[in-house]
Write a protein that holds these residues in place. Structure first.
Motif, mmCIF file in Angstrom:
data_model
loop_
_atom_site.group_PDB
_atom_site.id
_atom_site.type_symbol
_atom_site.label_atom_id
_atom_site.label_comp_id
_atom_site.label_asym_id
_atom_site.label_seq_id
_atom_site.Cartn_x
_atom_site.Cartn_y
_atom_site.Cartn_z
ATOM 1 N N UNK A 214 46.867 43.796 53.154
ATOM 2 C CA UNK A 214 45.774 44.146 54.030
ATOM 3 C C UNK A 214 45.634 43.301 55.263
ATOM 4 N N UNK A 215 45.366 41.989 54.846
ATOM 5 C CA UNK A 215 45.223 40.907 55.815
ATOM 6 C C UNK A 215 46.064 41.077 56.895
ATOM 7 N N UNK B 159 35.134 40.164 63.160
ATOM 8 C CA UNK B 159 34.302 41.446 62.451
ATOM 9 C C UNK B 159 35.203 42.082 61.222
ATOM 10 N N UNK B 160 36.496 42.405 61.779
ATOM 11 C CA UNK B 160 37.207 43.059 60.818
ATOM 12 C C UNK B 160 37.622 42.589 59.259
ATOM 13 N N UNK B 161 37.903 41.165 59.637
ATOM 14 C CA UNK B 161 38.370 40.394 58.414
ATOM 15 C C UNK B 161 37.560 39.188 58.313
ATOM 16 N N UNK B 162 37.262 38.908 57.096
ATOM 17 C CA UNK B 162 36.399 37.733 56.665
ATOM 18 C C UNK B 162 36.704 37.237 55.418
ATOM 19 N N UNK B 163 36.428 35.908 55.289
ATOM 20 C CA UNK B 163 36.405 35.137 53.937
ATOM 21 C C UNK B 163 35.785 35.890 52.866
ATOM 22 N N UNK B 164 34.168 36.058 53.120
ATOM 23 C CA UNK B 164 33.559 36.533 52.146
ATOM 24 C C UNK B 164 33.820 37.949 51.667
ATOM 25 N N UNK B 165 34.208 38.862 52.727
ATOM 26 C CA UNK B 165 34.670 40.068 52.383
ATOM 27 C C UNK B 165 35.862 40.073 51.391
ATOM 28 N N UNK B 166 36.725 39.216 51.627
ATOM 29 C CA UNK B 166 38.203 39.095 50.652
ATOM 30 C C UNK B 166 37.728 38.767 49.381
ATOM 31 N N UNK C 70 48.085 44.137 63.826
ATOM 32 C CA UNK C 70 47.646 45.035 64.496
ATOM 33 C C UNK C 70 46.590 44.467 65.704
ATOM 34 N N UNK C 71 45.695 43.865 65.352
ATOM 35 C CA UNK C 71 44.901 42.977 66.270
ATOM 36 C C UNK C 71 45.651 42.263 67.314
ATOM 37 N N UNK D 182 44.170 34.089 64.132
ATOM 38 C CA UNK D 182 44.170 33.130 63.151
ATOM 39 C C UNK D 182 43.029 32.579 63.058
ATOM 40 N N UNK D 183 42.496 31.888 63.956
ATOM 41 C CA UNK D 183 41.034 31.228 63.798
ATOM 42 C C UNK D 183 39.813 32.282 63.511
#
Lengths: 344, 76
Positions: A325-326, A303-310, A332-333, A266-267
């Protein structure tokens, strides 16, 4: 001198053989070299400081040499797998096998997070199924040569191998699940209304010399960008190496703390840094007694999920698809984090 | 007068590409108009899959990553 510089262009194969030989020879003498440096410093070799310095002078060139070699080779491999070719390989395939292919191709296809949206649309337009596109989009940033090399160089091949396998599994399964949910209608309307294109491929054939140049370019770009992070990571490692590690993190990121994995993920989700930037943190956490599964789950989520990418993806996906998606990837992680903690 | 467009969503690589094109055009004394295309729908209209991309007089000459210096020099 000029002849030396033109060698990669005129005799690329010869150049690669010579470069590989020099690299191997240098790699062999790294330990004696680091001992030699410490001997010539005004510190006691067996003191804490001496041992920390030896570790630093050995690990820094080792990690940088490994990274340079891998990035060089991957830069050349990348030149075979342009996004256009990957799309042509995936277009029109059925889910399942295609999810596995997409996740694997994500490792070798050059990818920058700013290209995520054009790539996404390009895939969907050519008829690559949505779930397969997601498999690619998850694996490409998470499972990459920089992350794998650094994990291998600093924590050994078992950790790197597990990261590779688990990363691929997350990408394959998450993509497959998203595909099953039939969420095509949650693409933004303008994306769905774009004209379909066929996945054609105009193959500009490159010579070996061109590919060597591509390799150079990626070394300049990637190693040039990540070396400060690596130095910091190794310095932290060296500091801990020389001094007695404390179990500071064990109490709240240790194996016995059941909630550590989900909280770490979550962090990590909104945070963003590249694979190299996270390594100093990983090094510090592990040395202070945090469990490997928890730390790797944290690393993957960063690495896989980030605010800028979203924010970028929001231009093509409606909120529900982004949330799915998130949710799917984060679950999974978390699962992978628990598995790591259980088997290691 | 060459009409140049750099397509990209505004990441570091896109900015570096714009700068590189400006510098080399200036060094070579070629007059250009430079436009940054940051709107994703407009970018996708060029049918490319990786950014930054460079368009000269309507022709896509480069896509994916910062172009090599030699390549940019070849455009002018």
């Amino acid at each position: 001198m000029n002849r030396l510089f033109s060698l990669p262009n005129k005799q690329p194969l010869l150049f690669l053989i010579i470069a590989a030989s020099i690299w191997l020879a240098l790699y062999q003498v790294l330990i004696p070299l680091s001992e030699l440096i410490v001997q010539n410093l005004p510190v006691e070799r067996n003191s804490r400081l001496g041992s920390a310095l030896q570790f630093f002078f050995y690990d820094t060139p080792k990690v940088l040499m490994l990274l340079t070699a891998v990035v060089m080779v991957m830069g050349m491999v990348n030149s075979y797998f342009t996004p256009e070719r990957t799309r042509a390989l995936l277009a029109g395939r059925h889910e399942g096998v295609a999810n596995c292919m997409a996740a694997s191709l994500g490792i070798v296809t050059p990818f920058c997070s700013c290209s995520a949206v054009p790539l996404f649309i390009g895939f969907v337009q050519a008829g690559v199924p949505l779930g397969v596109t997601f498999s690619f989009l998850i694996s490409a940033p998470m499972v990459n040569e920089v992350a794998l090399t650094l994990l291998f160089a600093m924590f050994g091949w078992k950790v790197a191998g597990l990261y590779l396998m688990m990363g691929l599994m997350i990408a394959i399964i998450s993509g497959w699940v998203i595909g099953r949910l039939n969420m095509e209608e949650h693409l933004e309307d303008w994306v769905r209304n774009m004209p379909k294109v066929s996945a054609t491929l105009d193959d500009a054939s490159l010579t070996l010399a061109d590919r060597v140049q591509t390799g150079f370019a990626s070394v300049r770009e990637i190693v040039g960008k990540v070396w400060p992070y690596i130095l910091v990571g190794i310095a932290i490692g060296a500091g801990i190496h020389g001094y007695v590690p404390e179990d500071f993190m064990a109490s709240f990121m240790g194996k016995d703390v059941w909630w550590a994995v989900p909280v770490s993920v979550l962090i990590g989700v909104p945070m963003y840094t590249n694979a190299a930037g996270i390594i100093p943190i990983v090094e510090a956490l592990l040395a202070k007694g945090a469990a490997l599964g928890t730390v790797l789950a944290f690393m993957m989520s960063v690495i896989a999920l980030s605010l800028p990418e979203m924010i970028i993806l929001r231009k093509v996906l409606k909120p529900r698809l982004i949330a799915t998606f998130i949710g799917v990837v984060a679950s999974g992680i978390i699962l992978v984090g628990y598995v790591f903690n259980a088997v290691l | 007068m060459k009409e140049i467009k750099v397509l990209g969503t505004g990441c570091a690589n896109c900015k570096a590409t714009v700068k590189l094109v400006e510098e080399i055009a200036k060094a070579k004394g070629v007059e250009i108009t430079l436009e940054k295309v940051e709107d994703i729908q407009k970018i996708m209209a060029y049918n490319i899959m990786s950014t930054p991309a460079v368009v000269i007089d309507g022709q896509i000459v480069h896509a994916g990553g910062i172009p090599a210096k030699g390549k940019v020099e070849g455009w002018f």
